[in-house]
Structures are given as structure tokens and as C-alpha cells.
Design a protein around this motif. Structure first.
Motif, PDB file in Angstrom:
ATOM      1  N   LEU A   1     -60.832  40.927  -1.010  1.00  0.00           N
ATOM      2  CA  LEU A   1     -59.572  40.177  -1.103  1.00  0.00           C
ATOM      3  C   LEU A   1     -58.703  40.673  -2.246  1.00  0.00           C
ATOM      4  O   LEU A   1     -57.613  40.147  -2.485  1.00  0.00           O
ATOM      5  CB  LEU A   1     -59.866  38.689  -1.298  1.00  0.00           C
ATOM      6  N   CYS A   2     -59.182  41.688  -2.959  1.00  0.00           N
ATOM      7  CA  CYS A   2     -58.451  42.188  -4.127  1.00  0.00           C
ATOM      8  C   CYS A   2     -57.318  43.111  -3.697  1.00  0.00           C
ATOM      9  O   CYS A   2     -57.553  44.174  -3.121  1.00  0.00           O
ATOM     10  CB  CYS A   2     -59.426  42.933  -5.049  1.00  0.00           C
ATOM     11  N   GLY A   3     -56.088  42.689  -3.934  1.00  0.00           N
ATOM     12  CA  GLY A   3     -54.940  43.537  -3.611  1.00  0.00           C
ATOM     13  C   GLY A   3     -54.500  43.455  -2.164  1.00  0.00           C
ATOM     14  O   GLY A   3     -53.844  44.374  -1.663  1.00  0.00           O
ATOM     15  N   ILE A   4     -54.838  42.377  -1.455  1.00  0.00           N
ATOM     16  CA  ILE A   4     -54.398  42.275  -0.059  1.00  0.00           C
ATOM     17  C   ILE A   4     -52.952  41.761   0.006  1.00  0.00           C
ATOM     18  O   ILE A   4     -52.483  41.068  -0.880  1.00  0.00           O
ATOM     19  CB  ILE A   4     -55.314  41.362   0.795  1.00  0.00           C
TER      20      ILE A   4
ATOM     21  N   PHE B   1     -40.451  43.677  -0.053  1.00  0.00           N
ATOM     22  CA  PHE B   1     -39.944  42.328  -0.285  1.00  0.00           C
ATOM     23  C   PHE B   1     -40.714  41.670  -1.421  1.00  0.00           C
ATOM     24  O   PHE B   1     -41.845  42.059  -1.725  1.00  0.00           O
ATOM     25  CB  PHE B   1     -39.982  41.472   0.991  1.00  0.00           C
ATOM     26  N   LEU B   2     -40.049  40.716  -2.036  1.00  0.00           N
ATOM     27  CA  LEU B   2     -40.661  39.960  -3.123  1.00  0.00           C
ATOM     28  C   LEU B   2     -41.517  38.855  -2.513  1.00  0.00           C
ATOM     29  O   LEU B   2     -41.001  37.978  -1.819  1.00  0.00           O
ATOM     30  CB  LEU B   2     -39.564  39.368  -4.014  1.00  0.00           C
ATOM     31  N   GLY B   3     -42.826  38.924  -2.778  1.00  0.00           N
ATOM     32  CA  GLY B   3     -43.746  37.940  -2.204  1.00  0.00           C
ATOM     33  C   GLY B   3     -43.740  36.636  -2.972  1.00  0.00           C
ATOM     34  O   GLY B   3     -43.094  36.507  -4.019  1.00  0.00           O
ATOM     35  N   GLU B   4     -44.459  35.670  -2.415  1.00  0.00           N
ATOM     36  CA  GLU B   4     -44.495  34.361  -3.081  1.00  0.00           C
ATOM     37  C   GLU B   4     -45.835  33.676  -2.840  1.00  0.00           C
ATOM     38  O   GLU B   4     -46.595  34.061  -1.952  1.00  0.00           O
ATOM     39  CB  GLU B   4     -43.359  33.473  -2.566  1.00  0.00           C
ATOM     40  N   ASN B   5     -46.101  32.678  -3.649  1.00  0.00           N
ATOM     41  CA  ASN B   5     -47.293  31.823  -3.507  1.00  0.00           C
ATOM     42  C   ASN B   5     -48.601  32.607  -3.473  1.00  0.00           C
ATOM     43  O   ASN B   5     -49.456  32.360  -2.619  1.00  0.00           O
ATOM     44  CB  ASN B   5     -47.194  30.974  -2.238  1.00  0.00           C
ATOM     45  N   TYR B   6     -48.753  33.555  -4.377  1.00  0.00           N
ATOM     46  CA  TYR B   6     -49.981  34.351  -4.363  1.00  0.00           C
ATOM     47  C   TYR B   6     -51.189  33.544  -4.811  1.00  0.00           C
ATOM     48  O   TYR B   6     -51.148  32.835  -5.813  1.00  0.00           O
ATOM     49  CB  TYR B   6     -49.820  35.603  -5.228  1.00  0.00           C
ATOM     50  N   LYS B   7     -52.261  33.675  -4.024  1.00  0.00           N
ATOM     51  CA  LYS B   7     -53.515  32.999  -4.386  1.00  0.00           C
ATOM     52  C   LYS B   7     -54.368  33.900  -5.270  1.00  0.00           C
ATOM     53  O   LYS B   7     -55.064  33.427  -6.152  1.00  0.00           O
ATOM     54  CB  LYS B   7     -54.300  32.644  -3.120  1.00  0.00           C
ATOM     55  N   ASN B   8     -54.329  35.210  -5.002  1.00  0.00           N
ATOM     56  CA  ASN B   8     -55.161  36.162  -5.732  1.00  0.00           C
ATOM     57  C   ASN B   8     -56.591  35.642  -5.904  1.00  0.00           C
ATOM     58  O   ASN B   8     -57.119  35.533  -7.008  1.00  0.00           O
ATOM     59  CB  ASN B   8     -54.544  36.486  -7.097  1.00  0.00           C
ATOM     60  N   ASP B   9     -57.215  35.347  -4.766  1.00  0.00           N
ATOM     61  CA  ASP B   9     -58.563  34.778  -4.781  1.00  0.00           C
ATOM     62  C   ASP B   9     -59.590  35.712  -5.416  1.00  0.00           C
ATOM     63  O   ASP B   9     -59.547  36.927  -5.214  1.00  0.00           O
ATOM     64  CB  ASP B   9     -59.012  34.492  -3.343  1.00  0.00           C
TER      65      ASP B   9
END
Lengths: 203, 231
Positions: free
Chosen positions: B28-31, B213-221
Motif C-alpha cells: 500500500l506504500c505509494g499507491i 492532479f492534486l489528490g486529496e484525503n490521503y490515508k497513507n495506510d
């Protein structure tokens, strides 16, 4: 008597010596990173793209983007570097990593390793294991001597699909250290109190 | 023409059923979290997905896997992904397991014009079946480049040209996939001005990037949180 997991890790560490680079596989081998003496100056590579792994982070330093190939959080040492997967495996395949330590399901006297699938039952995939065994300077397999059914994992000929052919240099188990030489396993060292007759080594 | 898009839905609008898709990240790192979420909302199927893990533990690409949008997958490791292992054993999905170094090199080769290469990895194993073998200093097998229609990539920073900077080990397969795909969509946590990423710090030149695009709401699990001094 047998070696504990920690004893096995220390036996592997003693094989490295100083100033070398190593890649540690998922499972038992990850214990090695935690027991390494920093003074030995061993650079630990993880194939997801980091050279210079140094144990675990603290609550303050933990980062979701700083992990090892087992997807566990790690910390890094001074002198560490990050790179993409192609360069990472270039390091491995190109022979620049001195040792790799992997877990195993079976190893045979012909230096073959099986550790990536049990047909019809369990498929984990090989991850980087096939590249590692064909690229690292020296390939060490760290595994329990017997499976949970009590069968020896050091065989005359692997029964499971191979990860690599003619690639294993040493096997470190809870019973000792063994060197497959193409026709049999030479005993390098036995854990205290272990008798050769109890090891079920192939003749 | 600007490479900047509003969001994942807009950047992926022309991704169609039957296409091939590369997806960056190690576990899940960097998805590309925003892109994957957008894919769950799209009416697409029969995708060929090229990604090291196809998600993990119900997260990442597993979200579209369980929607049965993936027909074929190329990956190196399915351990920790019980949904994929199950679909694989039930033959609901065609999975080609590729050794991780060969996987990354096949992708890199595609982006850099190499048609195929010989490697010792996989020689003498199931992986070698049906492949040309050749003896060098050691026996090797021939592996071919792996292309894709789209790549979805997450970087920490991009500038408007698409120059990318990745954080720590989040780089993994992403720059390689960006080079190999016809259309590379990059989502970032920081969209910066031209020149803000110093030329010597650019990890991937913007030449390889088509959409940002500028992403949002990152979980970075974090998959396995291991802290110092804990068992």
C-alpha cells in the motif's frame, strides 16, 4: 537442544563479517536487522528501494512511506539511499549485494531452493526471491529444520516448484549450519546437543 | 496544453474496458489512492492490471478486484492478499506471477525501447516454461517488455510539466510505469511551481507524464506498524 530464532539470526550475522551489503527476506530473516551490531558496518538493502535499513522507527520518526519489503515500518542509517525497483534489482542481479538471507520450504543437496508455492494449496508468489537467489553473492537460507509435520526440509531433491536451481550456498536451521555441495549436505556446524543421526539428512 | 486535471475522474475519463493499466506502489506504500477510488466508480471491466501486489488486505486495488473488474493481472507477490489468492485458485482471474526484478525490468524496458532481455532469474523454474533459453556465463531466459495503455502513479510532488519527486520508499515501480504507459496519470500531495523541484532533485522528468492532479484525503495506510522496543 536446538537454536532459538535469535540464535539462528546470530549465527547468520557471524557469517557476514564486516563492511558487507545484505538483503533480508520476509519472515525469519527480518530478525537479523534487529540484532545486527552497528559497528559491523553492514548495509542492509530492502528490494522495495532502500539501502541502509536500520531497525525500527520510534513513534516520532515512523513514516508510512518508509517500509521494508515485508511492508513493515523501518528506520534508516546515515548514508542510506532510496531508488526505484529497477535499480534495486539491478543491484541484486548485478552481483552488488554480498549476501541474501531468505526463508525456505525445501532445500536440496543439488543447491535448489523451493519457497514460493505449494501447488493447489498456497500461492504467495515469488516476490523478489528468484532474482535474489540468482544475483546475490552468497545465498543463505534460514529456516526451521523440520516442517510442522516433522518432515525434514533438507532433501535429496525438492518436491515443490523451485525458486532457483543450483543457487543455495548455506542453510542455517535451528539444528545447525549445512552446505549443499551438489550431492549431499556437508555439516558445517551443529547446535549444542544436536546429533547428526536425528537430522534426517539425505544420504 | 495543460497537463493539470481537476481530479481522478477527469484524468481517467477515457480509460475503457479491456485496457491495460499499470498501478504503482509496493503493497500500500505509494499507491494512487484517488485514482483507485475513481476506478471503483467507473463502469469498466476486463482490465489487465500490472501491479506488484494488486493491493493488500482489502485495500488498494483489491477494491476493484472484488468488483470483478480485473480479467488478467501481472504481479510478483499475492501473499497478504487473500481476495486475489482466492480468485486465483478459483480461476476467476488469470494471474501471471512475475519475479519482482524481472517485473520491474520488463516495465523499464518497455519505457526505454528495449524489446526483450536475457536474465538468469527464473531459469530452471516454472517461470522459464515456454521461454527461449540461452547460455551465457550462466543459463538465462528471454523476457519481453511489458507495456500498458494507462499508468496510475502517486508522487509526493509534481510541477506543471510533470517533473516528479517521490518520498522515501514510495518511489518503487512508479517512475518505471510512468515511462512504460501510453498515458500516465499522476496524483500528488503537493502541486508546486515550475522550478520548485530543483533539476538535480527531479526523480522522473515530466516528459513521461501526461496528466497530473492534486489528490486529496490521503490515508497513507501502514500495513505493519513495527516500533522500536516492541515485540
Amino acid at each position: 537442544m536446538s537454536w532459538t530464532k535469535e540464535d539462528m539470526a546470530d549465527q547468520v550475522i557471524a557469517l557476514f563479517g564486516k563492511d558487507v551489503s545484505v538483503n533480508l527476506g520476509i519472515g525469519l530473516p527480518t530478525l537479523i536487522a534487529e540484532r545486527m551490531d552497528p559497528a559491523a558496518n553492514v548495509m542492509i538493502q530492502s528490494e522495495n528501494g532502500v539501502l541502509g535499513v536500520s531497525g525500527r522507527p520510534t513513534k516520532n520518526t515512523v513514516s508510512p512511506t518508509l517500509i521494508n519489503a515485508g511492508k513493515e515500518t523501518i528506520s534508516i542509517a546515515k548514508g542510506a539511499s532510496f531508488f526505484d525497483s529497477s535499480l534495486s534489482f539491478g543491484m541484486i542481479r548485478g552481483g552488488h549485494i554480498d549476501y541474501c538471507v531468505l526463508g525456505g520450504m525445501e532445500v536440496d543437496a543439488k543447491r535448489n531452493l523451493a519457497n514460493w508455492m505449494i501447488p493447489g494449496k498456497k500461492v504467495t508468489g515469488m516476490g523478489g526471491a528468484m532474482d535474489l537467489v540468482n544475483g546475490a553473492g552468497s545465498v543463505i537460507i534460514m529456516m526451521t529444520h523440520f516442517n510442522k509435520h516433522g518432515d525434514a526440509k533438507l532433501l535429496d531433491s525438492c518436491k515443490l516448484p523451485l525458486t532457483g536451481k543450483d543457487v543455495v550456498d548455506l542453510v542455517v536451521t535451528d539444528k545447525g549450519i549445512f552446505k549443499p555441495n551438489g550431492t549431499k549436505f556437508e555439516i558445517v556446524k551443529l547446535a549444542p546437543g544436536v546429533l547428526e543421526v536425528d537430522l534426517k539428512l539425505p544420504a | 496544453m495543460s497537463k493539470i486535471y481537476k481530479n481522478a475522474t477527469e484524468a481517467l475519463a477515457d480509460l475503457k474496458s479491456g485496457m491495460s493499466l499499470m498501478s504503482g506502489g509496493f503493497g500500500l506504500c505509494g499507491i494512487a489512492e484517488n485514482c483507485i477510488d475513481a476506478l471503483t466508480q467507473m463502469d469498466i471491466k476486463d482490465l489487465t492490471v500490472i501491479s506488484n501486489n494488486i493491493g493488500n488486505s482489502g485495500r488498494g486495488l483489491v477494491k476493484i478486484l472484488v468488483q470483478h473488474k480485473i480479467k488478467k493481472a501481472y504481479c510478483s507477490y499475492v501473499g497478504g492478499n487473500p481476495d486475489l489468492e482466492e480468485q486465483m485458485l478459483n480461476k476467476e482471474i488469470d494471474v501471471e506471477l512475475v519475479p519482482q526484478g524481472t517485473f520491474s525490468e520488463r516495465i523499464r524496458a518497455a519505457g526505454l525501447g528495449i524489446r526483450a532481455f536475457y536474465t538468469p532469474t527464473g531459469y530452471g523454474t516454472l517461470i522459464a516454461e515456454g521461454k527461449e533459453e540461452k547460455m551465457f556465463d550462466r543459463p538465462c531466459i528471454l523476457e519481453e517488455a511489458l507495456h500498458a495503455d494507462f499508468a496510475i502513479i502517486k508522487a509526493q510532488k509534481a510541477d506543471p510539466y510533470g517533473n516528479l519527486w517521490f518520498k522515501e520508499t514510495a518511489r518503487n515501480f512508479s517512475p518505471l510505469m510512468a515511462m512504460a504507459a501510453k498515458t500516465t496519470v499522476v496524483e500528488v500531495e503537493e502541486l508546486v511551481e515550475l522550478g520548485d523541484i530543483k533539476p538535480e532533485d527531479v526523480h522522473l522528468p515530466g516528459l513521461f507524464v501526461q496528466r497530473i492532479f492534486l489528490g486529496e484525503n490521503y490515508k497513507n495506510d501502514i500495513e505493519f506498524l513495527k516500533l522500536e522496543g516492541e515485540a
